[in-house]
Write an enzyme that holds these catalytic residues in place. Structure first.
Site, PDB file in Angstrom:
ATOM      1  N   TYR A  53       0.849  -1.190   0.000  1.00 50.57           N
ATOM      2  CA  TYR A  53       0.000   0.000   0.000  1.00 50.57           C
ATOM      3  C   TYR A  53       0.886   1.241   0.000  1.00 50.57           C
ATOM      4  O   TYR A  53       1.287   1.766   1.048  1.00 50.57           O
ATOM      5  CB  TYR A  53      -0.930   0.003   1.210  1.00 50.57           C
ATOM      6  CG  TYR A  53      -2.016  -1.046   1.168  1.00 50.57           C
ATOM      7  CD1 TYR A  53      -2.301  -1.757   0.005  1.00 50.57           C
ATOM      8  CD2 TYR A  53      -2.777  -1.336   2.302  1.00 50.57           C
ATOM      9  CE1 TYR A  53      -3.295  -2.713  -0.035  1.00 50.57           C
ATOM     10  CE2 TYR A  53      -3.782  -2.287   2.268  1.00 50.57           C
ATOM     11  CZ  TYR A  53      -4.031  -2.972   1.101  1.00 50.57           C
ATOM     12  OH  TYR A  53      -5.029  -3.927   1.080  1.00 50.57           O
ATOM     13  N   HIS A 128      -1.404 -12.055   0.205  1.00 50.86           N
ATOM     14  CA  HIS A 128      -2.232 -11.072  -0.485  1.00 50.86           C
ATOM     15  C   HIS A 128      -2.981 -11.628  -1.692  1.00 50.86           C
ATOM     16  O   HIS A 128      -4.135 -11.258  -1.946  1.00 50.86           O
ATOM     17  CB  HIS A 128      -1.357  -9.889  -0.917  1.00 50.86           C
ATOM     18  CG  HIS A 128      -2.081  -8.595  -1.005  1.00 50.86           C
ATOM     19  ND1 HIS A 128      -1.472  -7.387  -0.830  1.00 50.86           N
ATOM     20  CD2 HIS A 128      -3.374  -8.301  -1.262  1.00 50.86           C
ATOM     21  CE1 HIS A 128      -2.351  -6.410  -0.960  1.00 50.86           C
ATOM     22  NE2 HIS A 128      -3.514  -6.934  -1.238  1.00 50.86           N
ATOM     23  N   SER A 208     -13.035  -3.699  -0.059  1.00 46.27           N
ATOM     24  CA  SER A 208     -13.963  -2.831  -0.799  1.00 46.27           C
ATOM     25  C   SER A 208     -15.413  -3.113  -0.401  1.00 46.27           C
ATOM     26  O   SER A 208     -16.276  -3.315  -1.250  1.00 46.27           O
ATOM     27  CB  SER A 208     -13.780  -3.020  -2.310  1.00 46.27           C
ATOM     28  OG  SER A 208     -14.406  -1.988  -3.025  1.00 46.27           O
ATOM     29  N   PRO A 209     -15.706  -3.106   0.914  1.00 42.85           N
ATOM     30  CA  PRO A 209     -17.053  -3.465   1.370  1.00 42.85           C
ATOM     31  C   PRO A 209     -18.133  -2.454   1.009  1.00 42.85           C
ATOM     32  O   PRO A 209     -19.324  -2.770   1.117  1.00 42.85           O
ATOM     33  CB  PRO A 209     -16.898  -3.558   2.895  1.00 42.85           C
ATOM     34  CG  PRO A 209     -15.790  -2.592   3.194  1.00 42.85           C
ATOM     35  CD  PRO A 209     -14.833  -2.734   2.035  1.00 42.85           C
ATOM     36  N   LEU A 210     -17.745  -1.264   0.585  1.00 40.42           N
ATOM     37  CA  LEU A 210     -18.722  -0.229   0.243  1.00 40.42           C
ATOM     38  C   LEU A 210     -18.871  -0.063  -1.268  1.00 40.42           C
ATOM     39  O   LEU A 210     -19.410   0.940  -1.735  1.00 40.42           O
ATOM     40  CB  LEU A 210     -18.328   1.100   0.887  1.00 40.42           C
ATOM     41  CG  LEU A 210     -18.347   1.082   2.421  1.00 40.42           C
ATOM     42  CD1 LEU A 210     -17.817   2.392   2.987  1.00 40.42           C
ATOM     43  CD2 LEU A 210     -19.752   0.803   2.942  1.00 40.42           C
ATOM     44  N   GLY A 211     -18.418  -1.050  -2.018  1.00 42.27           N
ATOM     45  CA  GLY A 211     -18.575  -0.992  -3.467  1.00 42.27           C
ATOM     46  C   GLY A 211     -20.040  -0.847  -3.863  1.00 42.27           C
ATOM     47  O   GLY A 211     -20.901  -1.569  -3.370  1.00 42.27           O
TER      48      GLY A 211
END
Length: 294
Positions: A53, A128, A208-211
């Site tokens: 990152y 990863h 990316s849980p709010l995609g």
């Protein structure tokens, strides 16, 4: 705040995805540190990072170092915070991502991450992404060696299918504690992996849980509107953000679910953390469950 478990460790039901603090468009360090501190103030005890990152070439570990500095500068107790990091991917600095899953690389990467985080052992170290050029058992075997050496306390795997979860579980046993795949209201292709994780007692950390959830869907010329999906409409009725509704809905999908939404501003993670205390009614859940993925 609700709490859930990753292996033998109790963590907040909503974590902080620290990636936005170090990649393209990242905030300055003052705001980045303030974001981590806001998460801790809100009761968040899980921080998700990775050695890859970063933004520019030569910055490997930028996010890990930032998280370590933020924790060191926090005025409160951080002994209960679990920092989860990942290895096996790289960023040359041109916007692309690489994958390297050789045992030698993973063991070197884990040791470098441990030093950057300033810990005796990494609380949770996640592979990863599978490397198509390396047998999966070899990559997972490196995690086994890291566990046995005490470099890491627990292992996780990311971007995997059910077959790889089963194989990793057979190799690592109780040392495997988590699976991190993409999952959100819009992207639900990992339903089989979520079910298997729940069955095996593994935490499921959706990235990316709010995609598919955009705050702008509620913004009209006169304020909040009924535009958007049921997530936006329920949010407008509740007077909260659609992000909160999405995270609260995710938490109902499985007791193994622990979303780690990214944030680059204190207000964002404070809003997300409040989802852990938001209880959805059966009628609201029925409306949200009926929303098809994208």
């Amino acid at each position: 705040m609700q709490y859930r478990t990753i292996g033998n460790t109790t963590v907040s039901a909503v974590g902080l995805g620290a990636m936005p603090l170090s990649i393209e468009g990242r905030p300055d360090e003052e705001r980045a540190v303030a974001t981590v501190h806001a998460a801790l103030d809100a009761g968040v005890t899980l921080i998700d990072t990775a050695d890859s990152y970063h933004w520019h070439a030569g910055e490997r570990g930028h996010n890990e170092l930032l998280v370590a500095r933020a924790l060191a500068r926090y005025g409160g107790d951080t002994s209960g915070v679990l920092v989860a990091t990942k290895g096996g991917r790289g960023r040359p600095g041109d916007g692309s991502w690489t994958v390297t899953g050789t045992p030698a690389h993973l063991k070197r990467a884990a040791e470098a991450s441990r030093k950057r985080l300033g810990v005796e052992a990494i609380g949770l170290y996640q592979l990863h992404k599978p490397d198509p050029a390396v047998p999966w058992a070899d990559s997972v075997g490196a995690l086994r060696e890291l566990l046995d050496a005490g470099t890491i306390r627990a292992a996780g795997i990311s971007n995997v299918d059910t077959a790889r979860i089963r194989e990793a579980h057979a190799i690592l046993g109780d040392g495997l504690v988590s699976v991190q795949n993409q999952y959100s209201p819009a992207v639900r292709g990992s339903e089989p992996e979520l079910r298997l994780s729940t069955e095996l007692g593994l935490a499921f950390l959706p990235w990316s849980p709010l995609g598919g959830i955009a705050r702008s869907s509620l913004d009209g010329p006169s304020g909040p509107t009924s535009a958007g999906t049921a997530f936006h409409r329920v949010a407008a009725e509740r007077g909260v953000s659609p992000q909160q509704i999405a995270l609260a809905w995710l938490l109902t999908r499985s007791p193994a679910m622990i979303p780690v939404p990214g944030a680059s501003r204190p207000a964002s993670i404070q809003d997300s953390a409040r989802a852990a205390g938001l209880e959805l009614s059966p009628a609201e859940l029925a409306r949200l469950d009926a929303v098809p993925p994208s």
